[in-house]
Design an enzyme around this catalytic site. Sequence first.
Site, PDB file in Angstrom:
ATOM      1  NE  ARG A 127      -2.463   1.318   3.610  1.00 38.81           N
ATOM      2  CZ  ARG A 127      -3.141   1.150   4.734  1.00 38.81           C
ATOM      3  NH1 ARG A 127      -4.348   0.599   4.713  1.00 38.81           N
ATOM      4  NH2 ARG A 127      -2.625   1.504   5.902  1.00 38.81           N
ATOM      5  NE  ARG A 133      -0.317   5.904   4.153  1.00 41.36           N
ATOM      6  CZ  ARG A 133      -1.328   5.410   4.859  1.00 41.36           C
ATOM      7  NH1 ARG A 133      -2.426   5.003   4.269  1.00 41.36           N
ATOM      8  NH2 ARG A 133      -1.236   5.316   6.171  1.00 41.36           N
ATOM      9  NE  ARG A 144       1.145   2.281  11.440  1.00 42.20           N
ATOM     10  CZ  ARG A 144       0.751   2.286  10.165  1.00 42.20           C
ATOM     11  NH1 ARG A 144       1.634   2.471   9.199  1.00 42.20           N
ATOM     12  NH2 ARG A 144      -0.522   2.126   9.865  1.00 42.20           N
TER      13      ARG A 144
END
Length: 198
Positions: A127, A133, A144
């Site tokens: 992604r 990103r 995370r």
Amino acid sequence: MRLLLMGPPGAGKGTQAAVIAERFAVPAISTGDIFRANVAQQTALGVAAQTYMDAGEYVPDEITNAMVADRLAGGDCADGFLLDGYPRTPQQVAELDEMLALADVALDAVMLLEADPDELVSRLLARAQEQGRADDTESVIRRRLEVYAAETGPLAAGYAERGLLARVDGLGPVDEVTERILTVLTSAAAQRTATSAP
């Protein structure tokens, strides 16, 4: 319908939130979207949030709680909502409980999407490439996931004790995952109707 959708980063919460919210005609409220909008607009909150997000850390509770309380006070939330990505800490759970108590409403269900950590890393790296990103590097993604496991994962146990939690396999085609969620929600609604019947 008042729902929480929980799960680690990359488990497909955003995708499922949009589909489920549309099905029940309630707004999908994502703290991630709120943060990203502030970052894009370079607001004071956005600049502060970016620092935490870049490090794979959570934005402080006091900022997040105030934003969520303001959003839930919106008129479109009167008949229900779907929260995606909140609460993430025991303190946020307590804050949400207080918000709902003040509004004299309660949660109908808490859905926990589950997925293999290595699969999540692969999904998020793909992604990141697609969306450009820069914050989604492998080290930040794994951090995370560690933060999620340490701080958010245990919240599921609390909701399970209240009889609100349903675990759903988040892997597989989007439509299949959606059907799993809807099956659980239909069952929960039927039980709620039977319990409230005279």
